[in-house]
Design a protein around this motif. Structure first.
Motif, PDB file in Angstrom:
ATOM      1  N   ARG A   1     -73.968 -35.812  -8.250  1.00 44.16           N
ATOM      2  CA  ARG A   1     -73.211 -34.812  -9.016  1.00 44.16           C
ATOM      3  C   ARG A   1     -71.707 -35.061  -8.962  1.00 44.16           C
ATOM      4  O   ARG A   1     -70.980 -34.679  -9.878  1.00 44.16           O
ATOM      5  N   VAL A   2     -71.235 -35.679  -7.878  1.00 45.77           N
ATOM      6  CA  VAL A   2     -69.781 -35.843  -7.724  1.00 45.77           C
ATOM      7  C   VAL A   2     -69.313 -37.286  -7.856  1.00 45.77           C
ATOM      8  O   VAL A   2     -68.118 -37.525  -8.061  1.00 45.77           O
ATOM      9  N   LEU A   3     -70.209 -38.268  -7.733  1.00 44.45           N
ATOM     10  CA  LEU A   3     -69.849 -39.677  -7.867  1.00 44.45           C
ATOM     11  C   LEU A   3     -70.436 -40.226  -9.163  1.00 44.45           C
ATOM     12  O   LEU A   3     -71.659 -40.343  -9.300  1.00 44.45           O
ATOM     13  N   LYS A   4     -69.558 -40.573 -10.095  1.00 44.73           N
ATOM     14  CA  LYS A   4     -69.999 -41.053 -11.397  1.00 44.73           C
ATOM     15  C   LYS A   4     -69.160 -42.266 -11.791  1.00 44.73           C
ATOM     16  O   LYS A   4     -67.939 -42.147 -11.983  1.00 44.73           O
ATOM     17  N   ASP A   5     -69.823 -43.430 -11.862  1.00 45.78           N
ATOM     18  CA  ASP A   5     -69.143 -44.679 -12.239  1.00 45.78           C
ATOM     19  C   ASP A   5     -67.939 -44.971 -11.340  1.00 45.78           C
ATOM     20  O   ASP A   5     -66.904 -45.458 -11.802  1.00 45.78           O
ATOM     21  N   GLY A   6     -68.081 -44.655 -10.060  1.00 47.71           N
ATOM     22  CA  GLY A   6     -67.006 -44.923  -9.106  1.00 47.71           C
ATOM     23  C   GLY A   6     -65.965 -43.837  -9.008  1.00 47.71           C
ATOM     24  O   GLY A   6     -65.099 -43.882  -8.135  1.00 47.71           O
ATOM     25  N   TRP A   7     -66.013 -42.859  -9.907  1.00 45.99           N
ATOM     26  CA  TRP A   7     -65.050 -41.751  -9.888  1.00 45.99           C
ATOM     27  C   TRP A   7     -65.612 -40.592  -9.068  1.00 45.99           C
ATOM     28  O   TRP A   7     -66.740 -40.150  -9.288  1.00 45.99           O
ATOM     29  N   PHE A   8     -64.805 -40.092  -8.125  1.00 45.46           N
ATOM     30  CA  PHE A   8     -65.194 -38.905  -7.359  1.00 45.46           C
ATOM     31  C   PHE A   8     -64.622 -37.669  -8.029  1.00 45.46           C
ATOM     32  O   PHE A   8     -63.406 -37.558  -8.230  1.00 45.46           O
ATOM     33  N   HIS A   9     -65.495 -36.757  -8.378  1.00 47.75           N
ATOM     34  CA  HIS A   9     -65.092 -35.507  -9.019  1.00 47.75           C
ATOM     35  C   HIS A   9     -64.809 -34.481  -7.922  1.00 47.75           C
ATOM     36  O   HIS A   9     -65.714 -34.017  -7.236  1.00 47.75           O
ATOM     37  N   THR A  10     -63.532 -34.130  -7.779  1.00 49.55           N
ATOM     38  CA  THR A  10     -63.084 -33.364  -6.611  1.00 49.55           C
ATOM     39  C   THR A  10     -63.467 -31.894  -6.636  1.00 49.55           C
ATOM     40  O   THR A  10     -63.529 -31.253  -5.592  1.00 49.55           O
ATOM     41  N   GLY A  11     -63.659 -31.327  -7.832  1.00 45.03           N
ATOM     42  CA  GLY A  11     -63.846 -29.886  -7.929  1.00 45.03           C
ATOM     43  C   GLY A  11     -62.534 -29.134  -7.967  1.00 45.03           C
ATOM     44  O   GLY A  11     -62.531 -27.911  -8.108  1.00 45.03           O
ATOM     45  N   ASP A  12     -61.415 -29.855  -7.866  1.00 48.53           N
ATOM     46  CA  ASP A  12     -60.096 -29.236  -7.990  1.00 48.53           C
ATOM     47  C   ASP A  12     -59.618 -29.367  -9.437  1.00 48.53           C
ATOM     48  O   ASP A  12     -59.915 -30.348 -10.123  1.00 48.53           O
ATOM     49  N   LEU A  13     -58.872 -28.372  -9.881  1.00 44.43           N
ATOM     50  CA  LEU A  13     -58.341 -28.376 -11.238  1.00 44.43           C
ATOM     51  C   LEU A  13     -56.847 -28.666 -11.207  1.00 44.43           C
ATOM     52  O   LEU A  13     -56.121 -28.150 -10.355  1.00 44.43           O
TER      53      LEU A  13
ATOM     54  N   LEU B   1     -49.214 -35.526 -10.137  1.00 41.71           N
ATOM     55  CA  LEU B   1     -50.321 -34.583 -10.110  1.00 41.71           C
ATOM     56  C   LEU B   1     -49.845 -33.193  -9.712  1.00 41.71           C
ATOM     57  O   LEU B   1     -49.115 -33.033  -8.724  1.00 41.71           O
ATOM     58  N   ILE B   2     -50.275 -32.200 -10.467  1.00 43.39           N
ATOM     59  CA  ILE B   2     -49.995 -30.796 -10.155  1.00 43.39           C
ATOM     60  C   ILE B   2     -51.337 -30.075 -10.052  1.00 43.39           C
ATOM     61  O   ILE B   2     -52.098 -30.027 -11.026  1.00 43.39           O
ATOM     62  N   ILE B   3     -51.638 -29.557  -8.881  1.00 43.09           N
ATOM     63  CA  ILE B   3     -52.917 -28.872  -8.662  1.00 43.09           C
ATOM     64  C   ILE B   3     -52.772 -27.414  -9.084  1.00 43.09           C
ATOM     65  O   ILE B   3     -51.832 -26.729  -8.686  1.00 43.09           O
ATOM     66  N   LYS B   4     -53.734 -26.960  -9.871  1.00 46.93           N
ATOM     67  CA  LYS B   4     -53.678 -25.603 -10.414  1.00 46.93           C
ATOM     68  C   LYS B   4     -54.663 -24.651  -9.754  1.00 46.93           C
ATOM     69  O   LYS B   4     -54.369 -23.472  -9.555  1.00 46.93           O
ATOM     70  N   ASP B   5     -55.857 -25.118  -9.420  1.00 48.05           N
ATOM     71  CA  ASP B   5     -56.880 -24.211  -8.902  1.00 48.05           C
ATOM     72  C   ASP B   5     -58.026 -25.049  -8.353  1.00 48.05           C
ATOM     73  O   ASP B   5     -58.015 -26.273  -8.424  1.00 48.05           O
ATOM     74  N   ARG B   6     -59.027 -24.373  -7.822  1.00 45.50           N
ATOM     75  CA  ARG B   6     -60.224 -25.047  -7.346  1.00 45.50           C
ATOM     76  C   ARG B   6     -61.424 -24.619  -8.174  1.00 45.50           C
ATOM     77  O   ARG B   6     -61.627 -23.437  -8.432  1.00 45.50           O
ATOM     78  N   ALA B   7     -62.211 -25.588  -8.572  1.00 44.93           N
ATOM     79  CA  ALA B   7     -63.454 -25.268  -9.263  1.00 44.93           C
ATOM     80  C   ALA B   7     -64.540 -24.931  -8.249  1.00 44.93           C
ATOM     81  O   ALA B   7     -65.448 -24.163  -8.527  1.00 44.93           O
TER      82      ALA B   7
END
Length: 576
Positions: A441-453, A462-468
């Motif tokens: 669910r979080v590793l796709k084609d080498g990209w880690f999906h952080t859940g952060d927005l 990078l400017i972090i706005k929120d957490r998913a």
């Protein structure tokens, strides 16, 4: 502070530096390797495993390294003790490559020596959260399939009632008198009496597993993050790359003949990637002192910085804030400081303004963004970049790390658009231990999906706005809301629960909960907090619990309206 034109000029210089490092004769030369069948940029001239990193200790064996109270170990002595312990692990316990060995204790030199010994023989180290209660420890041990546990007496006492006949081998760090467990010091002496093993002859490859570190997520139990030797090594040398770039852009910061040996205050738990990677392991590269604290205390931190002439104050932003507000700050000699860095949580811009006024001019402020799943690597910002963009957490860490922002459909967004932050590079985890579906669910084609927005601005910062993800970050510690909700729901008076974070000036966030209790229930907030003490580590227990007999507010789908509940409480408390 830099103008937009100056930022653009520095970024062009940065791009030129990265290009030069692709040359094969560069000290931090960049090549490529196949990692999980994906072409990935890697350093080509760095140690291939953690034992190669530890052997850097032999370049300056007499320099002070591990310092904790009255205990002081040189680089050479630390390496020798770790080698002796590694020999004992093989001969006494038959530890083989890939076996899991856990370590759970307060910060101390024994923790560091144990980590080194485990990883230099190809076993997998499992640094466990020393704040966990016994049941949480047992989960981590069973989930990881740990063969052997190194723990101090306090952790052993917590765990023992939960074992219930479960057989577990334990090595005690500082055991009580007449302890039934193997003593750490005795085990090292056994290793010293055995024929020495040449650890450098053991086959440990860059993609071999090195560690399992547990991180709280949005669902239930913490997940074990499995990382390779290459992932950890890549993070350490990326920070060195950043240091060299900074000194090229700001030559006035370079110290060719520093007055003092570099030193860092070990003020965060070693079971975090900040403590184990950015502080402990990175010290081998810089040959700096690693000065440990038994427990965080701003006044003691100031005392150690002055006494040991430390160059780096690191940790979560809360710690910098407490140091600046200490009555001892104005009376402490901080002239040795060169970096005041933070990670694990955002830093309010007003804190940065205070840092600029209070710390010495040569103490460069910095902030980093990374996760356990990325071995603490992601983005970083320092010095004038940081002062110019105080709401940013920096650019992707050159030269190996990439960051992109995607929408819910996985489409890459343009700069300025908010979406999920994704990170790619050799520091990304191998996966969640024994959790292939969650990994997918979080590793796709080498990209880690952080859940952060967040978003990338016009300069790529990078400017972090929120957490998913449904987590609270309290003083840099990730807390899964679901885990706290499950624990509260075990109480017989509780009907339903919503757990969330509330803003806090010192900690960034605190854990809070709204709880629906049974009609006519007389349970109190304090009683629920006391109930949780046997189920959760103390830092996970909500600081505030609101009780009600009515059903919690819902959204259209029928789910609990957690965000609306949180926002209403913030408004009612006049936090904003």
């Amino acid at each position: 502070m830099l103008s937009a034109e100056e930022i653009a000029s520095d970024l062009n210089t940065l791009r030129d530096i990265v290009i030069r490092h692709k040359a094969p004769d560069a000290p931090l030369a960049v090549g490529s390797a196949l990692i999980n069948d994906i072409e990935t940029p890697v350093f080509t001239k760095v140690p291939q495993n953690l034992h190669g990193l530890y052997r850097l200790a032999l370049n300056n064996p007499d320099l002070p390294f591990l310092i904790c109270g009255d205990e002081r170990y040189s680089y050479g002595e630390t390496y020798r003790l770790a080698n002796n312990l590694a020999t004992a692990l093989i001969n006494e316990y038959g530890i083989a490559k890939g076996d899991r060995i856990a370590v759970c204790s307060r910060n101390n030199p024994q923790w560091c020596i144990t980590y080194m010994a485990i990883t230099m023989i190809g076993a997998i180290v499992v640094p466990m959260n020393s704040w966990w209660q016994g049941s949480e420890m047992l989960y981590g041990l069973q989930d990881s399939g740990t063969r052997l546990l190194f723990a101090d007496q306090e952790r052993i006492d917590r765990l023992q009632p939960c074992l219930n006949g479960i057989s577990l081998q334990i090595v005690a760090i500082g055991p009580e008198a007449n302890s039934p467990w193997q003593d750490f010091r005795t085990l090292i002496l056994k290793g010293a009496d055995l024929p020495p093993l040449r650890m450098e002859d053991r086959e440990i490859f860059p993609e071999d597993a090195a560690s399992i570190m547990y991180t709280s997520g949005s669902t239930g139990h913490p997940k074990g993050v499995l990382s390779s030797h290459r992932a950890i090594i890549s993070a350490l040398y990326s920070w060195l790359f950043v240091k060299e770039i900074t000194e090229i852009l700001r030559p006035e910061l370079r110290e060719d003949n520093p007055q003092y040996q570099p030193g860092i205050l070990a003020n965060v738990p070693l079971f975090h990637v900040t403590g184990s990677h950015a502080q402990f392991l990175a010290s081998f590269i810089y040959h700096r002192k690693f000065v440990m604290m038994y427990k965080w205390n701003a006044e003691q931190a100031l005392e150690l910085i002055e006494k040991e002439r430390l160059s780096v104050l690191h940790g979560v932003p809360t710690m910098t804030w407490e140091v600046m507000n200490s009555p001892q700050f104005a009376h402490t000699d901080l002239s040795s400081l060169r970096n005041v860095q933070s990670g694990g949580a955002s830093r309010p811009p007003e804190h940065l303004a205070m840092m600029q006024k209070k710390f010495p001019e040569r103490a460069i402020p910095g902030l980093g963004y990374g996760l356990t799943e990325t071995n603490a690597l992601g983005a970083i910002i320092t010095g004038k970049f940081y002062l110019s963009k105080p709401d940013s957490t920096g650019r992707p860490i050159a030269p190996l790390t990439s960051i992109r922002i995607v929408n819910e459909d996985g489409e890459v967004l343009d700069n300025g658009q908010i979406g999920e932050i994704c990170i790619k590079g050799p520091t990304i985890m191998m996966g969640y231990w024994n959790k292939p579906e969650e990994t997918a669910r979080v590793l796709k084609d080498g990209w880690f999906h952080t859940g952060d927005l967040g978003l990338l601005d016009e300069h790529g910062f990078l400017i972090i706005k929120d957490r998913a993800k449904d987590i609270v970050i309290r003083g840099g510690e990730n807390i899964g809301c679901a885990e706290v909700e499950y624990a509260l729901a075990k109480h017989p008076e509780v009907c339903e629960v919503a757990v969330f974070g509330l803003p806090d000036e010192r900690l960034g966030e605190i854990v809070a909960a709204t709880v629906m209790v049974k009609p006519n229930s007389t349970i109190t907030e304090a009683e629920l907090q006391a109930f949780l003490q046997t189920h959760l580590a103390r830092f996970k227990i909500p600081s505030r619990i609101w009780l009600q007999s009515e059903q919690l507010e819902r959204i259209a789908s029928g789910k609990i309206a957690k965000k609306q509940i949180r926002d209403a409480l913030i408004k009612a408390m006049s936090i904003y």
